[in-house]
Design a protein around this motif. Sequence first.
Motif, PDB file in Angstrom:
ATOM      1  N   UNK A   1      13.039   5.357   3.523  1.00 43.07           N
ATOM      2  CA  UNK A   1      14.197   6.063   4.292  1.00 43.07           C
ATOM      3  C   UNK A   1      15.063   5.684   4.935  1.00 43.07           C
ATOM      4  N   UNK A   2      16.162   6.579   5.753  1.00 44.31           N
ATOM      5  CA  UNK A   2      17.211   5.522   5.881  1.00 44.31           C
ATOM      6  C   UNK A   2      17.678   6.216   6.953  1.00 44.31           C
ATOM      7  N   UNK A   3      17.658   5.638   8.253  1.00 45.01           N
ATOM      8  CA  UNK A   3      18.903   6.065   9.572  1.00 45.01           C
ATOM      9  C   UNK A   3      20.132   5.544   9.859  1.00 45.01           C
ATOM     10  N   UNK A   4      21.392   6.257  10.220  1.00 45.80           N
ATOM     11  CA  UNK A   4      22.061   6.445  10.560  1.00 45.80           C
ATOM     12  C   UNK A   4      21.704   5.301  11.893  1.00 45.80           C
ATOM     13  N   UNK A   5      22.378   4.019  12.453  1.00 42.57           N
ATOM     14  CA  UNK A   5      22.213   3.107  13.433  1.00 42.57           C
ATOM     15  C   UNK A   5      23.067   2.577  14.266  1.00 42.57           C
TER      16      UNK A   5
ATOM     17  N   UNK B   1      25.714   8.024   5.231  1.00 41.73           N
ATOM     18  CA  UNK B   1      24.536   8.290   4.192  1.00 41.73           C
ATOM     19  C   UNK B   1      23.574   8.519   4.661  1.00 41.73           C
ATOM     20  N   UNK B   2      22.493  10.177   3.528  1.00 45.90           N
ATOM     21  CA  UNK B   2      21.663  11.068   3.708  1.00 45.90           C
ATOM     22  C   UNK B   2      20.439  10.193   3.671  1.00 45.90           C
ATOM     23  N   UNK B   3      18.921  10.473   3.066  1.00 50.18           N
ATOM     24  CA  UNK B   3      18.036   9.956   2.806  1.00 50.18           C
ATOM     25  C   UNK B   3      18.146   9.817   1.560  1.00 50.18           C
ATOM     26  N   UNK B   4      18.323  11.298   0.421  1.00 49.20           N
ATOM     27  CA  UNK B   4      18.688  11.151  -0.837  1.00 49.20           C
ATOM     28  C   UNK B   4      19.311   9.906  -1.654  1.00 49.20           C
TER      29      UNK B   4
ATOM     30  N   UNK C   1       0.940  -1.298  -0.250  1.00 49.57           N
ATOM     31  CA  UNK C   1       0.065  -0.191  -0.147  1.00 49.57           C
ATOM     32  C   UNK C   1       0.799   1.340   0.002  1.00 49.57           C
ATOM     33  N   UNK C   2      -0.097   2.572  -0.242  1.00 54.31           N
ATOM     34  CA  UNK C   2       0.597   3.553  -0.464  1.00 54.31           C
ATOM     35  C   UNK C   2       1.286   4.157   0.687  1.00 54.31           C
ATOM     36  N   UNK C   3       0.872   4.083   2.221  1.00 50.49           N
ATOM     37  CA  UNK C   3       0.862   3.897   3.310  1.00 50.49           C
ATOM     38  C   UNK C   3       2.323   3.164   4.117  1.00 50.49           C
ATOM     39  N   UNK C   4       2.519   2.092   3.330  1.00 50.82           N
ATOM     40  CA  UNK C   4       4.342   1.335   4.053  1.00 50.82           C
ATOM     41  C   UNK C   4       5.134   2.723   3.169  1.00 50.82           C
ATOM     42  N   UNK C   5       5.509   2.041   5.062  1.00 50.91           N
ATOM     43  CA  UNK C   5       6.960   2.907   4.134  1.00 50.91           C
ATOM     44  C   UNK C   5       8.539   1.575   4.922  1.00 50.91           C
ATOM     45  N   UNK C   6       9.149   1.486   4.226  1.00 52.92           N
ATOM     46  CA  UNK C   6      10.565   0.861   4.134  1.00 52.92           C
ATOM     47  C   UNK C   6      12.007   2.136   4.483  1.00 52.92           C
ATOM     48  N   UNK C   7      12.037   1.235   5.943  1.00 45.14           N
ATOM     49  CA  UNK C   7      13.414   2.615   6.839  1.00 45.14           C
ATOM     50  C   UNK C   7      14.277   1.357   6.309  1.00 45.14           C
ATOM     51  N   UNK C   8      15.793   1.619   5.790  1.00 45.76           N
ATOM     52  CA  UNK C   8      17.085   1.505   5.523  1.00 45.76           C
ATOM     53  C   UNK C   8      17.926   1.797   7.026  1.00 45.76           C
TER      54      UNK C   8
END
Length: 489
Positions: A89-93, A54-57, A41-48
């Motif tokens: 999306x992306x987060x440094x963790x 890295x930044x999101x772009x 669905x369009x409401x789904x999100x994938x977070x690396x």
Amino acid sequence: MVSRVIPVDPFDLVIFGGTGDLARRKILPGLYNRYLAGQMPDEARIIGAARAELDEDGYRQMVAQSIEEFVPAQKRDAAVIDSFLQRVHYLRIDARGTDGWEDLARMIRKDVVQAFYFSVAPSLFGDLAERLHAHGISGPESRIVVEKPFGHDLKSARALNATLAAHFDESQIYRIDHYLGKETVQNLMAVRFANILFEPLWNARHVDHVQITVAETVGVGGRGQYYDQSGAMRDMVQNHLMQLLCLIAMEPPYRFDPDAVRDEKLKVIRALQPVRPDDIVRGQYRAGKGPDGTPQPSYLDDVGNPDSRTESFIAMRVEIANWRWKGTPFYLRTGKKLRARASEIAVVFKEVPHSIFGDDEGWRENVLSIRLQPNEGMTLSVMIKEPGPGGMRLTEVPLDMTFAEALGADGQDIPDAYERLIMDVIRGNQTLFMRGDEVEAAWAWTDPIIAGWEARGDRPRPYDPGSSGPEDALMLLHRDGRRWREIRE
């Protein structure tokens, strides 16, 4: 027949190790394919989530490159890719530190399905599980996906299960084996349990033997250091081949329910007989030449260990001590740098008790061949009269059960195993995932076999690249009056 696409609920999927090889090759392209098919669905999100700077772009650019490299051209749609990337999306963790965890806690939504994919080394599983709970990110409905290896032996598997169980209930843990996500593997269950044709014959009275082969043409490549600590037994037999064996041999579950299916698989593992030393053949590939004549390194060269006794090939004869299969051997075989890339299950039925056509008519047994790769599908070999005059001459022909039209021409529309399994995680369906007691039972059977050859100091037999493995593996069946099926694409 066009397959139905049933959308899943909105979700947040966090991919720990989101810049790694598995994410780039399988997970991210698979998610794009599900979005293209209208299942995501369009409401789904994938977070690396990873340690990379890295930044999101930058991450979205990496995902776009992954789609460009690993998704067929006919499925790459610029507008769809752009829309898909808006959900990435992306987060440094830092898995063992504090960086990024508060940001993830703020990002994760509480009103959608939460899934966390541990595409990292098993040594990080405990750290990730602990921090997800410590920062209030996961809840009682969250799901974690755990990649193999599930331990190195029974002791480490138990420790890993205990670590995960300290933070998540068993119903939240999805131990992924991509072989179980293959369309043909699931069709095996449908053929067995949705038709009356085969089940009455699916036993020792009618089945002569079963062969399970997973052959690869590549060597250990860049996995040399890991592979030399594992070998074919730990890397393939204990998980992939064991799961295929269970699906072939298990009793019908009372319904297609996660625990009902896994209960029956567990009974098969517990019924496996100890394997005698002369029922195992181990091998290592020699140096040789590739198809283009270029020199190819040996296994010892690839792993950088001239004294290695780790096997790149294994063949074994296995028996199951229960009423259905008593006396029917199962032959398992897997290896690197073999003749062709192929994964096949062959159920070889017994000959008719008496041939009215005589013994010189080229008689063959009926064989149900289930091909997992390449060219997924099933065929059943049957004997018919050869067309034309001149008497009753018999010939063997395949009865095609590949369902090519239903599944998509040339397999182009068949979802990759990872696509199906990730969507099953979002649905909360554990049927095609391993349970903790399954993993431990498999190691309990495997450990004594490994301990035996280590205590004896057995060395793997050398074999030539591009062959079917060591000559001793051929004798494993010849002494029983049988022969291996040809390894071919």
